[in-house]
Design an enzyme around this catalytic site. Structure first.
Site, PDB file in Angstrom:
ATOM      1  N   ALA A  88       0.833  -1.202   0.000  1.00  0.00           N
ATOM      2  CA  ALA A  88       0.000   0.000   0.000  1.00  0.00           C
ATOM      3  C   ALA A  88       0.871   1.256   0.000  1.00  0.00           C
ATOM      4  O   ALA A  88       0.618   2.213  -0.744  1.00  0.00           O
ATOM      5  CB  ALA A  88      -0.932  -0.012   1.209  1.00  0.00           C
ATOM      6  N   GLU A  99     -10.028 -12.961 -12.358  1.00  0.00           N
ATOM      7  CA  GLU A  99      -9.099 -13.948 -11.794  1.00  0.00           C
ATOM      8  C   GLU A  99      -8.591 -13.476 -10.440  1.00  0.00           C
ATOM      9  O   GLU A  99      -8.277 -12.297 -10.287  1.00  0.00           O
ATOM     10  CB  GLU A  99      -7.872 -14.111 -12.717  1.00  0.00           C
ATOM     11  CG  GLU A  99      -8.199 -14.320 -14.179  1.00  0.00           C
ATOM     12  CD  GLU A  99      -6.941 -14.452 -15.053  1.00  0.00           C
ATOM     13  OE1 GLU A  99      -5.812 -14.297 -14.540  1.00  0.00           O
ATOM     14  OE2 GLU A  99      -7.113 -14.714 -16.255  1.00  0.00           O
ATOM     15  N   LYS A 113      -5.890 -12.529  -7.907  1.00  0.00           N
ATOM     16  CA  LYS A 113      -4.512 -12.108  -8.192  1.00  0.00           C
ATOM     17  C   LYS A 113      -3.570 -12.770  -7.187  1.00  0.00           C
ATOM     18  O   LYS A 113      -3.493 -12.373  -6.022  1.00  0.00           O
ATOM     19  CB  LYS A 113      -4.398 -10.579  -8.119  1.00  0.00           C
ATOM     20  CG  LYS A 113      -3.029 -10.080  -8.541  1.00  0.00           C
ATOM     21  CD  LYS A 113      -3.031  -8.570  -8.727  1.00  0.00           C
ATOM     22  CE  LYS A 113      -1.692  -8.091  -9.269  1.00  0.00           C
ATOM     23  NZ  LYS A 113      -0.572  -8.367  -8.350  1.00  0.00           N
ATOM     24  N   ASP A 155      -0.458 -13.733  -5.112  1.00  0.00           N
ATOM     25  CA  ASP A 155       0.669 -12.937  -4.629  1.00  0.00           C
ATOM     26  C   ASP A 155       1.934 -13.800  -4.632  1.00  0.00           C
ATOM     27  O   ASP A 155       2.351 -14.314  -3.604  1.00  0.00           O
ATOM     28  CB  ASP A 155       0.364 -12.402  -3.231  1.00  0.00           C
ATOM     29  CG  ASP A 155       1.298 -11.264  -2.852  1.00  0.00           C
ATOM     30  OD1 ASP A 155       2.070 -10.811  -3.726  1.00  0.00           O
ATOM     31  OD2 ASP A 155       1.249 -10.833  -1.690  1.00  0.00           O
ATOM     32  N   GLU A 186       2.129 -17.637 -12.252  1.00  0.00           N
ATOM     33  CA  GLU A 186       2.646 -17.209 -10.960  1.00  0.00           C
ATOM     34  C   GLU A 186       3.186 -18.393 -10.163  1.00  0.00           C
ATOM     35  O   GLU A 186       2.488 -19.395  -9.991  1.00  0.00           O
ATOM     36  CB  GLU A 186       1.486 -16.543 -10.189  1.00  0.00           C
ATOM     37  CG  GLU A 186       1.913 -15.552  -9.153  1.00  0.00           C
ATOM     38  CD  GLU A 186       2.172 -14.159  -9.735  1.00  0.00           C
ATOM     39  OE1 GLU A 186       2.087 -13.980 -10.974  1.00  0.00           O
ATOM     40  OE2 GLU A 186       2.472 -13.261  -8.937  1.00  0.00           O
ATOM     41  N   TYR A 194      -1.725 -18.324 -16.256  1.00  0.00           N
ATOM     42  CA  TYR A 194      -2.818 -17.396 -16.559  1.00  0.00           C
ATOM     43  C   TYR A 194      -2.568 -16.503 -17.780  1.00  0.00           C
ATOM     44  O   TYR A 194      -3.416 -15.696 -18.129  1.00  0.00           O
ATOM     45  CB  TYR A 194      -3.169 -16.528 -15.352  1.00  0.00           C
ATOM     46  CG  TYR A 194      -1.990 -15.749 -14.776  1.00  0.00           C
ATOM     47  CD1 TYR A 194      -1.418 -14.691 -15.465  1.00  0.00           C
ATOM     48  CD2 TYR A 194      -1.473 -16.077 -13.524  1.00  0.00           C
ATOM     49  CE1 TYR A 194      -0.347 -13.993 -14.953  1.00  0.00           C
ATOM     50  CE2 TYR A 194      -0.399 -15.382 -12.994  1.00  0.00           C
ATOM     51  CZ  TYR A 194       0.158 -14.354 -13.707  1.00  0.00           C
ATOM     52  OH  TYR A 194       1.222 -13.681 -13.184  1.00  0.00           O
ATOM     53  N   LYS A 210      -7.083  -4.108  -6.446  1.00  0.00           N
ATOM     54  CA  LYS A 210      -6.323  -4.532  -5.268  1.00  0.00           C
ATOM     55  C   LYS A 210      -7.182  -4.494  -4.014  1.00  0.00           C
ATOM     56  O   LYS A 210      -8.068  -3.647  -3.879  1.00  0.00           O
ATOM     57  CB  LYS A 210      -5.118  -3.593  -5.062  1.00  0.00           C
ATOM     58  CG  LYS A 210      -4.042  -3.721  -6.138  1.00  0.00           C
ATOM     59  CD  LYS A 210      -3.174  -4.930  -5.863  1.00  0.00           C
ATOM     60  CE  LYS A 210      -1.740  -4.785  -6.301  1.00  0.00           C
ATOM     61  NZ  LYS A 210      -0.913  -3.765  -5.783  1.00  0.00           N
ATOM     62  N   CYS A 247      17.403 -18.083  29.226  1.00  0.00           N
ATOM     63  CA  CYS A 247      16.203 -18.741  28.712  1.00  0.00           C
ATOM     64  C   CYS A 247      15.036 -18.501  29.670  1.00  0.00           C
ATOM     65  O   CYS A 247      15.162 -18.741  30.869  1.00  0.00           O
ATOM     66  CB  CYS A 247      16.476 -20.232  28.577  1.00  0.00           C
ATOM     67  SG  CYS A 247      15.015 -21.208  28.230  1.00  0.00           S
ATOM     68  N   CYS A 251      13.926 -22.130  31.369  1.00  0.00           N
ATOM     69  CA  CYS A 251      14.740 -22.860  32.351  1.00  0.00           C
ATOM     70  C   CYS A 251      15.764 -21.963  33.040  1.00  0.00           C
ATOM     71  O   CYS A 251      16.439 -22.406  33.957  1.00  0.00           O
ATOM     72  CB  CYS A 251      15.448 -24.043  31.687  1.00  0.00           C
ATOM     73  SG  CYS A 251      16.855 -23.576  30.662  1.00  0.00           S
ATOM     74  N   CYS A 278      18.952 -21.257  23.869  1.00  0.00           N
ATOM     75  CA  CYS A 278      19.150 -21.710  25.238  1.00  0.00           C
ATOM     76  C   CYS A 278      20.137 -22.862  25.215  1.00  0.00           C
ATOM     77  O   CYS A 278      20.059 -23.755  24.382  1.00  0.00           O
ATOM     78  CB  CYS A 278      17.809 -22.169  25.802  1.00  0.00           C
ATOM     79  SG  CYS A 278      17.980 -23.151  27.293  1.00  0.00           S
ATOM     80  N   CYS A 292      16.300 -28.014  29.979  1.00  0.00           N
ATOM     81  CA  CYS A 292      15.270 -27.036  29.648  1.00  0.00           C
ATOM     82  C   CYS A 292      13.977 -27.754  29.252  1.00  0.00           C
ATOM     83  O   CYS A 292      13.967 -28.548  28.315  1.00  0.00           O
ATOM     84  CB  CYS A 292      15.748 -26.165  28.489  1.00  0.00           C
ATOM     85  SG  CYS A 292      14.547 -24.927  28.011  1.00  0.00           S
TER      86      CYS A 292
HETATM   87  O1  D41 Z   1      -2.532 -13.804 -10.466  1.00  0.00           O
HETATM   88  C1  D41 Z   1      -1.772 -12.932 -10.852  1.00  0.00           C
HETATM   89  N1  D41 Z   1      -0.803 -12.494 -10.065  1.00  0.00           N
HETATM   90  C2  D41 Z   1      -1.898 -12.341 -12.226  1.00  0.00           C
HETATM   91  C3  D41 Z   1      -0.934 -11.439 -12.660  1.00  0.00           C
HETATM   92  C4  D41 Z   1      -2.930 -12.706 -13.096  1.00  0.00           C
HETATM   93  N2  D41 Z   1      -3.882 -13.589 -12.714  1.00  0.00           N
HETATM   94  N3  D41 Z   1      -2.984 -12.180 -14.343  1.00  0.00           N
HETATM   95  C5  D41 Z   1      -2.054 -11.293 -14.774  1.00  0.00           C
HETATM   96  N4  D41 Z   1      -2.141 -10.814 -16.038  1.00  0.00           N
HETATM   97  C6  D41 Z   1      -1.237  -9.962 -16.493  1.00  0.00           C
HETATM   98  C7  D41 Z   1      -1.364  -9.441 -17.895  1.00  0.00           C
HETATM   99  C8  D41 Z   1      -2.739  -8.936 -18.110  1.00  0.00           C
HETATM  100  C9  D41 Z   1      -0.388  -8.339 -18.156  1.00  0.00           C
HETATM  101  C10 D41 Z   1      -1.081 -10.584 -18.832  1.00  0.00           C
HETATM  102  C11 D41 Z   1      -0.987 -10.891 -13.945  1.00  0.00           C
HETATM  103  C12 D41 Z   1      -0.066  -9.969 -14.498  1.00  0.00           C
HETATM  104  N5  D41 Z   1      -0.206  -9.517 -15.754  1.00  0.00           N
HETATM  105  C13 D41 Z   1       1.072  -9.432 -13.773  1.00  0.00           C
HETATM  106  N6  D41 Z   1       1.625  -9.926 -12.674  1.00  0.00           N
HETATM  107  C14 D41 Z   1       2.622  -9.134 -12.310  1.00  0.00           C
HETATM  108  C15 D41 Z   1       2.729  -8.122 -13.192  1.00  0.00           C
HETATM  109  C16 D41 Z   1       1.772  -8.307 -14.126  1.00  0.00           C
END
Ligand code: D41
Length: 716
Positions: free
Chosen positions: A48, A130, A132, A134, A190, A242, A330, A435, A438, A453, A459
């Site tokens: 963030a 979809e 996203k 991490d 990913e 993806y 996000k 510790c 103990c 420890c 212990c």
């Molecule tokens: O699940 C994801 N992290 C994810 C990342 C996803 N499901 N789709 C993605 N699609 C794209 C594009 C549209 C550019 C093909 C992405 C990402 N990009 C992406 N992840 C990190 C930078 C871009």
């Protein structure tokens, strides 16, 4: 909620020169964060905070377009590849994703698409939604269906060659299956780690004193980018497909059908992905996924929306490095402010001491948080595993107002300190050197983040593990007394210390709950157990030393120690002498010098042994045990050798072997080595340039031989 509470002035109010100064500062700051995020897998700010910096930079550039340069972070993606892996050029660049944070921004995204494509008012483009993931994005190149290259995203144009590492990931097919396989294609997705796997890995790392990762994403990145592929192979990495880059043939016409094709050819595609037909549907998906987030098993940081029709994707194209046809929606970072009430120390089964923050309970993203991990003492001081500052280098003090975050992480993190709110009375936290369980001495080895420890045998936090080790195969190896029985006996208070094993029979007649009345124990099995225990009342010295569970003293080192000292009495007295002479400055005693002089025993091992004996209750536990057992001489490897039982001194610059090798060979032959010549010395082995020790040998009438003669002696 940033640590620095100053709110920046609105971009609209900036003068040109103010804007130029801030632009430069922001660009530098973002680059530094990119470097830490992409190159070092060690971000120091939340997503963030990072997004806020990026947005402000974009706003400044929107108002003063002439400030935009080719090297501005708005024009580049991530950071250039790290050294160590070969560079790989992506045939089609890996684009980045524009971000939206509000429902309005999502509606605007769809509106923009409709305008661009000149769709009618009721013509809503189908949109694939979809989760996203991490993790870190990866591009896999297949030629004639075979995986030929795997590369990280890097700066979007050039990534790192991680082919060998990626081949160890089970979710990545080495060969594509099925129909419509293009001659060449780059398939993308990913790499991630399940939350539970991340927790288990971190626990293991923590106990071993290795790098602990802040979250599953860093853990996946760190695990993938290992120079030693065997390490990657041992890590539970997973992969969702993806997207794609270069494609000599396009097997489908929509995003949705492409995902079905990816699944068809052998990839795992996220099963939660849905095709939506209105902004409302898209937003409902976002909320539903948001609710499921905590129970998903893996971290997600939002949702990605993509125009379904590939011909429309093509028409829409991209602006700077982001497609016009996709956006990331996000999740808001789940952060809250609270007060650090205390720091507790937990002691693991190997003695590792882990600090835990006790927080004033606070709700973060719908979950009440009252604890947060603090990893180790450096982390409290504001230093990361890599020596880089974390939280801007600000330490944590009891009484501090802190920001806690559950940014999809399973374990809440303390991400920043509101330094302005620090009470004047707050003192730097002093990590305990005792510790808490103990009271034993706690030490931190050089180069280790973890303090441990040393109360190995006494212990309670470590007791069960130590007892299990004590009876293990290379230690006491008692028939019928394995890990399971030890755990039961410990839980029932029957065996708390090693000696208790040997007093079981004595106590059995008096014990309220007699052993044979226990479930699973009849008359015969109890008799057998006692017989097996009695059979081990005579134990070889090396097994006993190994059984003590001293850190770094494995089977091999236990043998070296046993051979050198010959008896438990001389080992114990030498070690207690070294422990008594130990000061904060280190070890400076004859006993310690003698210990480190053993071939194969270095400072780390020696220090660990001395620490063990520096804890009086360890010595007591050993002494108690010795009341019940008889220690047999070590199984001498070569008690028949010509030098068995002799004391040997090596001097001069040895040419045929290193000093360590020489010492090890002597000990293997049952000889002792020493660093100085006295009347107790039996033999001096002299290489070129030997000086005063030769003179001493003459003085005491000790026999002197050459290296060659020594080799003949031990080979014969
Ligand atoms: O699940 C994801 N992290 C994810 C990342 C996803 N499901 N789709 C993605 N699609 C794209 C594009 C549209 C550019 C093909 C992405 C990402 N990009 C992406 N992840 C990190 C930078 C871009």
């Amino acid at each position: 909620m940033a640590a620095k509470s100053k709110v920046p002035p609105p971009v609209d109010s900036l003068t040109r020169s103010q804007a130029r100064v801030e632009h430069k500062r922001l660009a530098l700051e973002i680059e530094a964060h990119n470097e830490r995020y992409y190159q070092q897998d060690a971000p120091t700010v939340s997503d963030a905070t990072y997004d806020a910096l990026q947005r402000r930079l974009e706003a400044i550039e929107a108002r003063f377009p002439d400030l935009v340069t080719a090297s501005s972070p708005t024009q580049t993606v991530g950071a250039a590849p790290a050294r160590g892996f070969a560079k790989v050029q992506h045939a089609v660049p890996m684009l980045s994703l524009g971000n939206g944070f509000s429902d309005e921004e999502v509606a605007e995204f769809v509106e923009r698409i409709r305008r661009f494509l000149k769709l009618g008012a009721d013509d809503i483009p189908a949109i694939v939604a979809e989760p996203k993931i991490d993790g870190l994005s990866l591009s896999l190149r297949y030629e004639n269906g075979e995986l030929v290259r795997a590369a990280t995203r890097g700066d979007g144009f050039t990534g790192e060659d991680v082919t060998a590492n990626v081949r160890t990931i089970a979710d990545v097919p080495h060969r594509l299956n099925g129909h419509n396989i293009p001659t060449a294609c780059e398939l993308r997705g990913e790499v991630y780690m399940l939350k539970e796997d991340f927790l288990a890995l971190n626990k293991k790392q923590q106990e071993a004193g290795d790098t602990v990762f802040a979250n599953p994403r860093n853990s996946a990145a760190g695990s993938l980018r290992q120079k030693d592929v065997a390490i990657t192979a041992s890590r539970p990495l997973k992969f969702f497909a993806y997207a794609w880059g270069e494609m000599t043939d396009r097997p489908a016409g929509t995003q949705h059908d492409m995902l079905a094709w990816l699944k068809d050819v052998g990839f795992i595609v996220n099963p939660l992905i849905e095709l939506c037909h209105s902004v409302d549907e898209v937003l409902a998906f976002y909320r539903r996924i948001g609710e499921q987030r905590a129970t998903l098993g893996y971290d997600i940081d939002g949702v990605v929306y993509k125009v379904d029709r590939l011909d429309w994707q093509e028409r829409l194209g991209f602006v700077s490095r982001s497609p016009r046809w996709a956006i990331a929606h996000k999740f808001a970072a789940e952060q809250a402010m609270t007060i650090l009430r205390g720091i507790d120390i937990q002691v693991g089964r190997t003695g590792a001491m882990t600090p835990v923050a006790r927080l004033e309970p606070v709700t973060v993203g719908g979950v009440v948080v009252q604890n947060a991990t603090l990893h180790n003492e450096d982390y409290i001081r504001g230093v990361g595993n890599d020596g880089q500052p974390i939280r801007d280098g600000i330490d944590l003090r009891v009484g501090d107002t802190v920001v806690v975050q559950r940014a999809g992480d399973v374990i809440p993190q303390v991400v920043s300190v509101i330094i302005d709110k620090r009470p004047a009375s707050a003192k730097p936290y002093a990590f305990p050197n005792k510790c808490p369980i103990c009271g034993g001495h706690a030490v931190r080895e050089e180069g280790e983040a973890v303090r441990r420890c040393t109360g190995a045998l006494i212990c309670p936090a470590q007791a069960v593990e130590r007892l299990k080790h004590f009876v293990s195969r290379l230690a006491f190896d008692i028939d019928g007394l394995g890990e399971k029985q030890i755990q039961e006996f410990y839980d029932d208070g029957l065996v708390m210390h090693p000696v208790d094993i040997f007093t079981l029979r004595k106590r059995d007649t008096r014990a309220t709950k007699k052993l044979r009345d226990r479930e699973g124990y009849g008359e015969v099995s109890v008799r057998n157990l006692f017989a097996a225990i009695d059979a081990r009342r005579g134990i070889e010295l090396n097994r006993l030393i190994f059984a003590l569970g001293i850190r770094h003293v494995g089977e091999g080192n236990a043998k070296l120690l046993a051979r050198h000292y010959g008896s438990i009495e001389s080992f114990r007295s030498a070690m207690t002498e070294a422990a008594a002479a130990q000061t904060d400055e280190g070890n400076d005693s004859e006993a310690y010098a003698d210990l480190t002089n053993i071939g194969g025993i270095g400072d780390i091992v020696a220090d660990a042994v001395v620490e063990f004996f520096a804890e009086p209750r360890n010595v007591k536990a050993l002494n108690d045990l010795l009341e019940e057992i008889e220690v047999l001489p070590v199984a001498q490897a070569r008690s028949d050798s010509a030098v068995a039982g002799k004391t040997v001194v090596f001097t001069g610059s040895l040419e045929k072997f290193t000093r360590d090798e020489a010492k090890a060979s002597a000990e293997r032959m049952g000889a002792k080595t020493s660093s100085s010549v006295s009347k107790k010395t039996d033999l001096v082995v002299a290489g070129p340039g030997a000086g005063s020790k030769l003179k001493d040998a003459g003085k005491f009438g000790v026999k002197v031989i050459s290296e060659d003669e020594w080799l003949k002696l031990i080979e014969g």
